[in-house]
Design a protein around this motif. Structure first.
Motif, PDB file in Angstrom:
ATOM      1  N   TRP A  11       4.791  20.590  10.432  1.00 57.73           N
ATOM      2  CA  TRP A  11       4.573  19.724   9.159  1.00 57.73           C
ATOM      3  C   TRP A  11       4.974  20.635   8.002  1.00 57.73           C
ATOM      4  O   TRP A  11       5.196  20.168   6.997  1.00 57.73           O
ATOM      5  CB  TRP A  11       2.977  19.401   9.148  1.00 57.73           C
ATOM      6  CG  TRP A  11       2.641  18.232   9.623  1.00 57.73           C
ATOM      7  CD1 TRP A  11       2.259  18.172  11.144  1.00 57.73           C
ATOM      8  CD2 TRP A  11       2.633  17.017   9.331  1.00 57.73           C
ATOM      9  NE1 TRP A  11       2.029  16.776  11.302  1.00 57.73           N
ATOM     10  CE2 TRP A  11       2.235  15.913  10.444  1.00 57.73           C
ATOM     11  CE3 TRP A  11       3.122  16.427   8.093  1.00 57.73           C
ATOM     12  CZ2 TRP A  11       2.285  14.756  10.320  1.00 57.73           C
ATOM     13  CZ3 TRP A  11       2.852  14.828   8.078  1.00 57.73           C
ATOM     14  CH2 TRP A  11       2.563  14.079   9.013  1.00 57.73           C
ATOM     15  N   VAL A  12       4.780  22.126   8.246  1.00 56.54           N
ATOM     16  CA  VAL A  12       5.030  22.805   6.896  1.00 56.54           C
ATOM     17  C   VAL A  12       6.126  23.961   7.647  1.00 56.54           C
ATOM     18  O   VAL A  12       5.649  24.556   8.470  1.00 56.54           O
ATOM     19  CB  VAL A  12       4.187  23.456   6.475  1.00 56.54           C
ATOM     20  CG1 VAL A  12       4.409  24.409   5.225  1.00 56.54           C
ATOM     21  CG2 VAL A  12       2.888  22.594   5.876  1.00 56.54           C
ATOM     22  N   GLN A  13       7.511  24.202   7.048  1.00 65.64           N
ATOM     23  CA  GLN A  13       8.357  24.914   7.596  1.00 65.64           C
ATOM     24  C   GLN A  13       9.143  25.690   6.517  1.00 65.64           C
ATOM     25  O   GLN A  13       9.531  25.215   5.432  1.00 65.64           O
ATOM     26  CB  GLN A  13       9.438  24.203   8.560  1.00 65.64           C
ATOM     27  CG  GLN A  13       9.003  23.457   9.760  1.00 65.64           C
ATOM     28  CD  GLN A  13       9.908  22.753  10.675  1.00 65.64           C
ATOM     29  OE1 GLN A  13      10.987  23.376  11.007  1.00 65.64           O
ATOM     30  NE2 GLN A  13       9.866  21.547  10.444  1.00 65.64           N
TER      31      GLN A  13
ATOM     32  N   PHE B  85       1.632  17.783   1.342  1.00 67.74           N
ATOM     33  CA  PHE B  85       0.710  17.646   2.746  1.00 67.74           C
ATOM     34  C   PHE B  85      -0.341  16.696   2.589  1.00 67.74           C
ATOM     35  O   PHE B  85      -0.591  15.904   3.444  1.00 67.74           O
ATOM     36  CB  PHE B  85       0.391  19.020   3.155  1.00 67.74           C
ATOM     37  CG  PHE B  85      -0.339  19.129   4.261  1.00 67.74           C
ATOM     38  CD1 PHE B  85       0.397  19.009   5.732  1.00 67.74           C
ATOM     39  CD2 PHE B  85      -1.830  19.452   4.375  1.00 67.74           C
ATOM     40  CE1 PHE B  85      -0.498  19.159   6.811  1.00 67.74           C
ATOM     41  CE2 PHE B  85      -2.491  19.197   5.665  1.00 67.74           C
ATOM     42  CZ  PHE B  85      -1.793  19.085   6.739  1.00 67.74           C
ATOM     43  N   LYS B  86      -0.946  16.821   1.536  1.00 66.42           N
ATOM     44  CA  LYS B  86      -2.184  15.956   1.515  1.00 66.42           C
ATOM     45  C   LYS B  86      -1.847  14.476   1.349  1.00 66.42           C
ATOM     46  O   LYS B  86      -2.338  13.568   1.615  1.00 66.42           O
ATOM     47  CB  LYS B  86      -3.006  16.288   0.086  1.00 66.42           C
ATOM     48  CG  LYS B  86      -4.355  15.296  -0.105  1.00 66.42           C
ATOM     49  CD  LYS B  86      -5.231  15.489   0.924  1.00 66.42           C
ATOM     50  CE  LYS B  86      -6.442  14.710   0.746  1.00 66.42           C
ATOM     51  NZ  LYS B  86      -7.543  15.397  -0.367  1.00 66.42           N
ATOM     52  N   ALA B  87      -0.508  14.170   0.681  1.00 68.56           N
ATOM     53  CA  ALA B  87       0.072  13.029   0.688  1.00 68.56           C
ATOM     54  C   ALA B  87       0.640  12.497   2.040  1.00 68.56           C
ATOM     55  O   ALA B  87       1.301  11.331   1.954  1.00 68.56           O
ATOM     56  CB  ALA B  87       0.927  12.694  -0.455  1.00 68.56           C
ATOM     57  N   GLY B  88       0.455  13.207   3.068  1.00 70.23           N
ATOM     58  CA  GLY B  88       0.924  12.821   4.214  1.00 70.23           C
ATOM     59  C   GLY B  88       2.701  13.256   4.569  1.00 70.23           C
ATOM     60  O   GLY B  88       3.291  12.652   5.475  1.00 70.23           O
ATOM     61  N   ASN B  89       3.048  13.897   3.790  1.00 70.47           N
ATOM     62  CA  ASN B  89       4.591  14.355   3.759  1.00 70.47           C
ATOM     63  C   ASN B  89       4.696  15.513   4.691  1.00 70.47           C
ATOM     64  O   ASN B  89       3.857  16.603   4.431  1.00 70.47           O
ATOM     65  CB  ASN B  89       5.235  14.494   2.413  1.00 70.47           C
ATOM     66  CG  ASN B  89       5.032  13.249   1.745  1.00 70.47           C
ATOM     67  OD1 ASN B  89       5.815  12.278   1.891  1.00 70.47           O
ATOM     68  ND2 ASN B  89       4.196  13.279   0.627  1.00 70.47           N
ATOM     69  N   ARG B  90       5.833  15.661   5.460  1.00 76.34           N
ATOM     70  CA  ARG B  90       6.251  17.035   5.964  1.00 76.34           C
ATOM     71  C   ARG B  90       7.076  17.717   5.028  1.00 76.34           C
ATOM     72  O   ARG B  90       7.686  17.318   4.316  1.00 76.34           O
ATOM     73  CB  ARG B  90       7.108  16.702   7.204  1.00 76.34           C
ATOM     74  CG  ARG B  90       6.691  15.886   8.445  1.00 76.34           C
ATOM     75  CD  ARG B  90       7.486  15.889   9.644  1.00 76.34           C
ATOM     76  NE  ARG B  90       6.673  14.997  10.455  1.00 76.34           N
ATOM     77  CZ  ARG B  90       6.051  15.516  11.369  1.00 76.34           C
ATOM     78  NH1 ARG B  90       6.035  16.620  11.519  1.00 76.34           N
ATOM     79  NH2 ARG B  90       5.352  14.785  12.466  1.00 76.34           N
TER      80      ARG B  90
ATOM     81  N   GLN C 270       0.724  -1.232   0.099  1.00 74.73           N
ATOM     82  CA  GLN C 270      -0.001   0.079   0.051  1.00 74.73           C
ATOM     83  C   GLN C 270       0.812   1.045   0.032  1.00 74.73           C
ATOM     84  O   GLN C 270       2.104   1.357   0.352  1.00 74.73           O
ATOM     85  CB  GLN C 270      -0.873  -0.026   1.225  1.00 74.73           C
ATOM     86  CG  GLN C 270      -0.408   0.243   2.468  1.00 74.73           C
ATOM     87  CD  GLN C 270      -1.494   0.036   3.697  1.00 74.73           C
ATOM     88  OE1 GLN C 270      -2.226  -1.023   3.660  1.00 74.73           O
ATOM     89  NE2 GLN C 270      -1.549   1.047   4.505  1.00 74.73           N
ATOM     90  N   THR C 271       0.117   2.384  -0.394  1.00 72.05           N
ATOM     91  CA  THR C 271       0.669   3.540  -0.318  1.00 72.05           C
ATOM     92  C   THR C 271       1.278   4.093   0.864  1.00 72.05           C
ATOM     93  O   THR C 271       0.319   4.024   1.929  1.00 72.05           O
ATOM     94  CB  THR C 271       0.038   4.664  -1.337  1.00 72.05           C
ATOM     95  OG1 THR C 271      -1.280   4.922  -0.797  1.00 72.05           O
ATOM     96  CG2 THR C 271       0.058   4.151  -2.753  1.00 72.05           C
ATOM     97  N   VAL C 272       2.502   4.985   1.095  1.00 71.43           N
ATOM     98  CA  VAL C 272       2.928   5.478   2.221  1.00 71.43           C
ATOM     99  C   VAL C 272       3.574   6.789   1.839  1.00 71.43           C
ATOM    100  O   VAL C 272       4.040   6.902   0.572  1.00 71.43           O
ATOM    101  CB  VAL C 272       3.887   4.731   3.055  1.00 71.43           C
ATOM    102  CG1 VAL C 272       2.815   3.432   3.698  1.00 71.43           C
ATOM    103  CG2 VAL C 272       4.942   4.340   2.416  1.00 71.43           C
ATOM    104  N   PRO C 273       3.531   7.682   2.493  1.00 71.67           N
ATOM    105  CA  PRO C 273       4.375   9.006   2.476  1.00 71.67           C
ATOM    106  C   PRO C 273       5.845   8.814   2.149  1.00 71.67           C
ATOM    107  O   PRO C 273       6.097   7.907   2.742  1.00 71.67           O
ATOM    108  CB  PRO C 273       4.082   9.961   3.630  1.00 71.67           C
ATOM    109  CG  PRO C 273       2.977   9.257   4.257  1.00 71.67           C
ATOM    110  CD  PRO C 273       2.960   7.812   4.054  1.00 71.67           C
ATOM    111  N   PHE C 274       6.382   9.524   1.531  1.00 71.73           N
ATOM    112  CA  PHE C 274       8.093   9.655   1.400  1.00 71.73           C
ATOM    113  C   PHE C 274       8.491   9.963   2.776  1.00 71.73           C
ATOM    114  O   PHE C 274       9.519   9.493   3.321  1.00 71.73           O
ATOM    115  CB  PHE C 274       8.260  10.688   0.397  1.00 71.73           C
ATOM    116  CG  PHE C 274       8.442  10.319  -0.945  1.00 71.73           C
ATOM    117  CD1 PHE C 274       9.207   9.513  -1.566  1.00 71.73           C
ATOM    118  CD2 PHE C 274       7.307  10.789  -1.948  1.00 71.73           C
ATOM    119  CE1 PHE C 274       9.182   9.039  -2.749  1.00 71.73           C
ATOM    120  CE2 PHE C 274       7.373  10.171  -3.368  1.00 71.73           C
ATOM    121  CZ  PHE C 274       8.219   9.483  -3.768  1.00 71.73           C
ATOM    122  N   GLY C 275       8.006  11.037   3.617  1.00 70.46           N
ATOM    123  CA  GLY C 275       8.626  11.345   4.777  1.00 70.46           C
ATOM    124  C   GLY C 275       8.728  12.841   4.716  1.00 70.46           C
ATOM    125  O   GLY C 275       7.810  13.403   4.925  1.00 70.46           O
TER     126      GLY C 275
END
Length: 395
Positions: free
Chosen positions: A152-154, A114-119, A88-93
């Motif tokens: 999460w967003v810097q 962000f929608k894909a779960g990445n920082r 299954q799909t997971v974020p890159f990180g």
């Protein structure tokens, strides 16, 4: 984060953009005034007006409306011994986005990751510093307002030297780098990091006018392809089939319409001999150049295979267009041209995540791995194998 949290953050950010329109434009104007010597292409990329804010808001709403890319089952298999295997799909990180002069990237590119779960770590150019810091502050207000950690967003407010050190040393434990800018930036990142890189490549897009074609349509597509000079989906080169009926008259018609739009028309000695208003440029290096300027290069080709060969040799691998009434030629061109997006009788300007229905894009990749073309939220995941057992062993 679950899907609802992500979407609430994105929609909250859209509201904050609306509420802060005046402040955003004011700060952006201060950035514009700091670099008065910019060319028109740079000004177009840097300026944030109501139209660009509308686009950012629309992109956030589109991304929020999309399915969550995380946790999508790609493959599932249950063995005879009842061992269950799921891919299954997971974020890159953590994704580092390095970009130049386009503050809308701070919103739109970050939203897809962000929608894909990445920082997301954002490193914009100095020319847009104040605008980028303000927009990142709105990101963090939206995160905090939904009880989501603001890291999460810097925004990385780093000097050129500090950025180069980050790329070389990976001090922020980045999992993926996406450089969006000139070839110098992209080359430096590729040569100085061990982190995987997705290249948002240069444009230098070609349009080929076949001998059996609607020439009026071809002119409209060329003019639309030069409507904005600062974008990577602009047309820079036009290849005309030598067998076009009334070639000189059609060439003059095209050049006249381009000149009326303020576009300088260049070409080699052969095509310039057919129209004396074409400026001669015999250096073949121009065929590799992305102009980002009100400039277009014309040349003649012997036929479709000659056109295909030129695109594959000189273009940036971004977008190519064929204008033809011959469906067989269109298919041959589209199959053989090595570009991320290929068109039959349509403008190159559609190569865009929003136009393709994927919402905001983080980049338009010209690589073959891991995806090509506009990369939206659905493409900003990788995969992972999950294996569920009950004591099974392999004999």
């Amino acid at each position: 984060m679950n899907t609802e949290q992500k979407n609430n953050v994105l929609l909250s950010l859209a509201q904050l953009l609306e509420l802060n329109r005046g402040n955003i434009k004011e700060v952006n104007e201060a950035d514009m005034q700091t670099f008065p010597g910019m060319d028109d292409s740079m000004k177009d990329r840097l300026k944030v007006d109501d139209k660009k804010i509308d686009g950012m808001i629309r992109s956030l709403e589109e991304v929020a409306s999309q399915p969550d890319p995380e946790g999508k089952i790609l493959y599932e298999f249950v063995r005879e011994d009842r061992l269950r295997i799921v891919n299954q799909t997971v974020p890159f990180g953590t994704i580092l986005i390095i970009y130049e002069s386009r503050p809308d990237v701070t919103i739109e590119a970050a939203a897809t990751a962000f929608k894909a779960g990445n920082r997301i770590l954002l490193k914009g150019g100095k020319e847009a510093r104040q605008t980028n810091i303000l927009l990142t502050g709105l990101w963090q207000q939206a995160l905090d307002g939904q009880n989501v950690n603001t890291d999460w967003v810097q925004y990385l407010d780093l000097s050129r030297e500090e950025t180069q050190s980050l790329i070389k040393e990976n001090s922020h434990r980045v999992d993926l780098i996406i450089p969006r800018g000139g070839e110098g930036l992209i080359r430096f990142v590729q040569e100085n990091t061990s982190v995987p890189v997705i290249v948002s490549g240069r444009g230098n897009n070609f349009l080929f006018v076949d001998d059996n074609s609607d020439f009026g349509m071809a002119v409209r597509l060329v003019l639309n392809g030069k409507k904005r000079i600062s974008v990577c989906n602009a047309i820079d080169k036009v290849l005309l089939h030598k067998g076009l009926d009334e070639l000189e008259e059609k060439l003059s018609y095209l050049v006249t319409h381009l000149s009326e739009k303020g576009i300088e028309v260049w070409g080699d000695k052969e095509i310039a001999s057919l129209c004396n208003t074409i400026k001669i440029e015999n250096d073949a290096a121009t065929l590799c150049e992305e102009y980002l300027a009100p400039k277009l290069y014309l040349t003649l080709v012997d036929g479709i295979q000659d056109a295909i060969n030129m695109v594959n040799l000189y273009s940036g691998g971004h977008t190519a267009v064929i204008v033809t009434n011959d469906a067989t030629n269109a298919t041959e061109f589209m199959q053989q041209v090595d570009c991320a997006a290929v068109y039959h009788n349509a403008s190159s300007r559609f190569t865009d995540g929003g136009q393709f229905g994927v919402g905001a894009e983080i980049a338009i990749s010209t690589q073959k791995l891991h995806f090509r073309g506009p990369l939206g939220a659905q493409e900003l995941v990788t995969n992972k194998w999950f294996v569920y057992g009950n004591g099974q062993i392999r004999e």
